[in-house]
Scaffold this motif. Structure first.
Motif, PDB file in Angstrom:
ATOM      1  N   ILE A 149      -9.972   1.372   1.293  1.00  0.00           N
ATOM      2  CA  ILE A 149      -8.910   1.551   0.110  1.00  0.00           C
ATOM      3  C   ILE A 149      -9.948   0.726  -1.395  1.00  0.00           C
ATOM      4  N   ALA A 150      -9.675  -0.238  -1.151  1.00  0.00           N
ATOM      5  CA  ALA A 150      -9.971  -1.329  -1.920  1.00  0.00           C
ATOM      6  C   ALA A 150     -11.664  -0.898  -2.513  1.00  0.00           C
ATOM      7  N   ARG A 151     -12.537  -0.028  -1.822  1.00  0.00           N
ATOM      8  CA  ARG A 151     -13.756   0.316  -2.463  1.00  0.00           C
ATOM      9  C   ARG A 151     -12.802   1.706  -3.435  1.00  0.00           C
ATOM     10  N   GLN A 152     -11.774   2.370  -3.321  1.00  0.00           N
ATOM     11  CA  GLN A 152     -11.435   3.632  -3.751  1.00  0.00           C
ATOM     12  C   GLN A 152     -10.381   3.324  -4.895  1.00  0.00           C
ATOM     13  N   ALA A 153     -10.193   2.454  -4.886  1.00  0.00           N
ATOM     14  CA  ALA A 153      -9.455   1.126  -6.553  1.00  0.00           C
ATOM     15  C   ALA A 153     -10.630   1.139  -7.400  1.00  0.00           C
ATOM     16  N   LEU A 154     -11.398   0.942  -6.883  1.00  0.00           N
ATOM     17  CA  LEU A 154     -12.833   0.430  -7.993  1.00  0.00           C
ATOM     18  C   LEU A 154     -12.505   1.504  -9.185  1.00  0.00           C
ATOM     19  N   SER A 155     -12.492   3.261  -8.633  1.00  0.00           N
ATOM     20  CA  SER A 155     -12.249   4.005  -9.425  1.00  0.00           C
ATOM     21  C   SER A 155     -11.599   4.374 -10.418  1.00  0.00           C
ATOM     22  N   MET A 156     -10.253   3.578 -10.076  1.00  0.00           N
ATOM     23  CA  MET A 156      -9.293   3.073 -11.080  1.00  0.00           C
ATOM     24  C   MET A 156      -9.075   1.764 -11.941  1.00  0.00           C
ATOM     25  N   GLY A 157     -10.613   1.688 -11.850  1.00  0.00           N
ATOM     26  CA  GLY A 157     -10.187  -0.080 -12.620  1.00  0.00           C
ATOM     27  C   GLY A 157      -9.595  -0.939 -11.473  1.00  0.00           C
ATOM     28  N   CYS A 158      -9.310  -1.207 -11.069  1.00  0.00           N
ATOM     29  CA  CYS A 158      -8.496  -1.838  -9.665  1.00  0.00           C
ATOM     30  C   CYS A 158      -9.683  -2.758  -8.699  1.00  0.00           C
ATOM     31  N   GLN A 159      -9.678  -4.112  -9.240  1.00  0.00           N
ATOM     32  CA  GLN A 159     -10.135  -4.677  -7.879  1.00  0.00           C
ATOM     33  C   GLN A 159      -9.704  -5.802  -7.111  1.00  0.00           C
ATOM     34  N   LEU A 160      -8.950  -4.944  -5.861  1.00  0.00           N
ATOM     35  CA  LEU A 160      -7.992  -5.554  -4.903  1.00  0.00           C
ATOM     36  C   LEU A 160      -9.019  -6.430  -3.714  1.00  0.00           C
ATOM     37  N   ASP A 161      -7.552  -7.202  -2.845  1.00  0.00           N
ATOM     38  CA  ASP A 161      -8.108  -7.777  -2.881  1.00  0.00           C
ATOM     39  C   ASP A 161      -7.299  -6.908  -0.952  1.00  0.00           C
ATOM     40  N   THR A 162      -7.984  -6.983   0.099  1.00  0.00           N
ATOM     41  CA  THR A 162      -8.001  -6.241   1.458  1.00  0.00           C
ATOM     42  C   THR A 162      -6.978  -7.163   1.674  1.00  0.00           C
ATOM     43  N   ARG A 163      -6.745  -8.365   1.574  1.00  0.00           N
ATOM     44  CA  ARG A 163      -5.968  -8.958   1.716  1.00  0.00           C
ATOM     45  C   ARG A 163      -4.533  -8.855   1.833  1.00  0.00           C
ATOM     46  N   ASP A 164      -4.019  -7.846   0.530  1.00  0.00           N
ATOM     47  CA  ASP A 164      -3.298  -7.718  -0.312  1.00  0.00           C
ATOM     48  C   ASP A 164      -2.254  -6.309   0.105  1.00  0.00           C
ATOM     49  N   ILE A 165      -3.394  -5.340   0.739  1.00  0.00           N
ATOM     50  CA  ILE A 165      -3.171  -4.328   0.927  1.00  0.00           C
ATOM     51  C   ILE A 165      -2.373  -3.649   1.864  1.00  0.00           C
ATOM     52  N   LEU A 166      -1.460  -2.857   2.408  1.00  0.00           N
ATOM     53  CA  LEU A 166      -0.697  -2.978   3.508  1.00  0.00           C
ATOM     54  C   LEU A 166      -0.781  -1.280   3.299  1.00  0.00           C
ATOM     55  N   VAL A 167      -1.185  -0.888   5.060  1.00  0.00           N
ATOM     56  CA  VAL A 167      -1.107   0.758   5.287  1.00  0.00           C
ATOM     57  C   VAL A 167      -0.161   0.840   5.421  1.00  0.00           C
ATOM     58  N   THR A 168       0.353   2.679   5.196  1.00  0.00           N
ATOM     59  CA  THR A 168       1.842   2.747   5.446  1.00  0.00           C
ATOM     60  C   THR A 168       1.917   4.347   5.764  1.00  0.00           C
ATOM     61  N   GLY A 169       2.630   4.764   6.031  1.00  0.00           N
ATOM     62  CA  GLY A 169       2.683   6.239   6.548  1.00  0.00           C
ATOM     63  C   GLY A 169       2.986   7.139   5.439  1.00  0.00           C
ATOM     64  N   SER A 170       2.638   6.652   4.033  1.00  0.00           N
ATOM     65  CA  SER A 170       2.503   7.808   2.908  1.00  0.00           C
ATOM     66  C   SER A 170       2.927   7.215   1.784  1.00  0.00           C
ATOM     67  N   CYS A 171       2.835   8.172   1.014  1.00  0.00           N
ATOM     68  CA  CYS A 171       3.013   7.356  -0.352  1.00  0.00           C
ATOM     69  C   CYS A 171       4.334   6.670  -0.725  1.00  0.00           C
ATOM     70  N   LEU A 172       5.918   8.215  -0.191  1.00  0.00           N
ATOM     71  CA  LEU A 172       7.028   7.343   0.039  1.00  0.00           C
ATOM     72  C   LEU A 172       7.726   6.087   0.740  1.00  0.00           C
ATOM     73  N   GLU A 173       7.557   5.797   1.606  1.00  0.00           N
ATOM     74  CA  GLU A 173       7.019   5.601   2.200  1.00  0.00           C
ATOM     75  C   GLU A 173       6.443   3.739   1.362  1.00  0.00           C
ATOM     76  N   SER A 174       5.645   4.239   0.664  1.00  0.00           N
ATOM     77  CA  SER A 174       4.970   2.722   0.120  1.00  0.00           C
ATOM     78  C   SER A 174       6.076   2.921  -0.787  1.00  0.00           C
ATOM     79  N   VAL A 175       6.592   3.413  -1.967  1.00  0.00           N
ATOM     80  CA  VAL A 175       7.341   2.874  -2.900  1.00  0.00           C
ATOM     81  C   VAL A 175       8.415   2.823  -2.189  1.00  0.00           C
ATOM     82  N   SER A 176       9.295   3.401  -1.622  1.00  0.00           N
ATOM     83  CA  SER A 176      10.249   3.335  -1.257  1.00  0.00           C
ATOM     84  C   SER A 176      10.934   1.472  -0.534  1.00  0.00           C
ATOM     85  N   LEU A 177       9.409   1.059  -0.011  1.00  0.00           N
ATOM     86  CA  LEU A 177       9.201  -0.713   0.216  1.00  0.00           C
ATOM     87  C   LEU A 177       9.422  -0.613  -1.019  1.00  0.00           C
ATOM     88  N   CYS A 178       8.688  -0.898  -2.371  1.00  0.00           N
ATOM     89  CA  CYS A 178       9.294  -1.397  -3.053  1.00  0.00           C
ATOM     90  C   CYS A 178       9.985  -1.504  -3.929  1.00  0.00           C
TER      91      CYS A 178
END
Length: 482
Positions: free
Chosen positions: A161-190
């Protein structure tokens, strides 16, 4: 690729694009093979391949198996874009109907031709490639099948995911990435992390009806912000809203928004990042469609401009890699601890071997090629659908021309009733999504969303023409005839 080669492929792509747009190269005409053009131009075959990929992403050419490259078909007529709708300045309580469930039920019914769901069909994805990745994950990591999953997700997937994020211009720390069941779940959690019942959430208008369902379930109020069908969310209107309303969070899809398909210019994305940092308001950014955008620069996320941690990045791979695996992610920024705790409480960890299968798919050498093929396929059908709409729908119809994705937003002539059109289509076993689903304001009663991600065959083409014929009957002047 060095700078000289980069200039060469762009020059070749621009030359061919000019010939296509001028009509020198006609629709459907075969163009030179990679080898032929490399010889003509005195460049490497790799440079020509890059030029052709650029033209494919721009929907100007298409590759046909064992036949070569051809000038892509374009819509015979151009329709104007929908208008930006004036909106009330106050937030609204959310009380959506069961229309979303009704539309999705019919989208799954094989007796219906469905344009109602914004989901991709299985024929768009390489089944064997996905099956092999799942089998490899189950074989190589069989212990995960009998082990209870814990934590934020496998390290393999979070690295991918961190590698994919590079194509969006983002440098993400893997420690700050949380895997979810869907994008909607991610939005709901936020949303759960940054709001409380009764709070105001600013979001695009029209907006994805699933967002409205989430707001309703959490007893949040929606403040709809004017959104241009091409330029996206109005940052100026959002700034005014932040000045006058107690907005606690912003929810936006800057790239290929649903249902408009709009994509914000980069300058506006930078302004949006600066605005949320200045005001201290979290922005929940949905990037689920970014990989479907034709233009590299418009895949850049607002998060890439964020240096204060106020942008919460949400996404999944259900529209672009493997819909059936249902794997999403979130990078919550400064709210990471809160989101991690909520995930643990509400749903726990995800299925490890599926995460490993997705990581495999994301890191395979053919991953970018699969994205390009997906973009090319859906671009051709969206362009063809726009041509059918131009020919079949009532005079005065407007339709979006998104730079990617498989959704069209159609604005029927003033006074048209999209619910009446919806019911008329149902009687003929055709499903569309009426515009009233995408707002709390009732201002899109004359609009419909068409999802073109499913099958695209003669039956679907005939059905879309029939929708246009039925649309004539819901015009005010045709009320008596209907």
């Amino acid at each position: 690729m060095d700078r000289h080669q980069d200039t060469l492929y762009l020059r070749i792509a621009d030359q061919l694009a000019g010939s296509i747009r001028a009509g020198t190269l006609a629709r459907g005409e075969r163009i030179a093979s990679v080898r032929e053009l490399a010889r003509q131009q005195g460049v490497s075959m790799a440079t020509v391949v890059q030029a052709y990929r650029t033209l494919e992403d721009a929907r100007l050419i298409e590759a046909r198996p064992r036949s070569g490259y051809f000038v892509a078909g374009r819509a015979a007529r151009r329709l104007p874009e929908p208008d930006t709708t004036p909106l009330p300045s106050q937030s609204q309580p959310v009380a959506v109907s069961s229309m979303g469930s009704r539309v999705f039920t019919m989208a799954l019914d094989p007796d219906f031709v469905s344009f109602g769901a914004a989901t991709p069909g299985e024929e768009l994805f390489p089944y064997e490639r996905i099956r092999r990745a799942v089998n490899r994950a189950a074989q190589r990591h069989r212990a995960t099948l009998s082990r209870y999953p814990l934590g934020s997700g496998t390290q393999e997937l979070r690295r991918a995911i961190a590698r994919q994020a590079l194509s969006m211009g983002c440098q993400l720390d893997t420690r700050d990435i949380l895997v979810t069941g869907s994008c909607l779940e991610s939005v709901s959690l936020c949303l759960r992390a940054v709001t409380r019942p009764g709070d105001v959430v600013a979001l695009e208008s029209p907006t994805y009806f699933g967002f409205l369902e989430i707001l309703e379930s959490m007893h949040l109020r929606a403040l709809e912000i004017p959104t241009h069908p091409r330029q996206g969310l109005s940052v100026d209107a959002l700034a005014l809203a932040l000045d006058t309303q107690p907005v606690k969070a912003i929810l936006a899809v800057p790239t290929l928004s649903n249902p408009l398909g709009s994509s914000m210019p980069l300058a506006e994305r930078r302004r949006l990042a600066q605005l949320v940092a200045q005001r201290g308001v979290p922005l929940i950014e949905d990037v689920i469609y970014n990989a479907l955008c034709e233009h590299d620069d418009q895949r850049r996320a607002v998060r890439s401009y964020d240096d204060s941690g106020h942008v919460m990045l949400c996404g999944s791979f259900s529209k672009t890699v493997a819909p059936g695996l249902r794997v999403g992610f979130v990078a919550p920024g400064r709210w990471s601890d809160q989101v991690q705790r909520l995930k643990a409480v509400h749903s726990g960890a995800h299925t490890e071997f599926l995460e490993l299968a997705v990581a495999d798919l994301l890191t395979q050498p053919g991953a970018e090629s699969a994205y390009r093929q997906l973009r090319t396929t859906v671009a051709a059908r969206v362009d063809e659908a726009r041509g059918i709409i131009a020919e079949s729908f009532p005079r005065g119809t407007r339709v979006t021309d998104p730079p990617g994705g498989f959704i069209l937003w159609v604005e029927l002539p003033a006074g048209s009733d999209s619910m009446a059109l919806f019911e008329a289509c149902l009687r003929e076993r055709i499903c569309i999504a009426p515009g009233t689903m995408f707002s709390t304001t009732g201002r899109y009663a004359h609009c419909v969303r068409l999802g073109l991600g499913g099958r695209w065959e003669d039956a679907q083409r005939r059905a879309l023409r029939r929708v246009g014929e039925l649309a004539h009957l819901v015009l005010p002047a045709a009320g008596g005839e209907a």
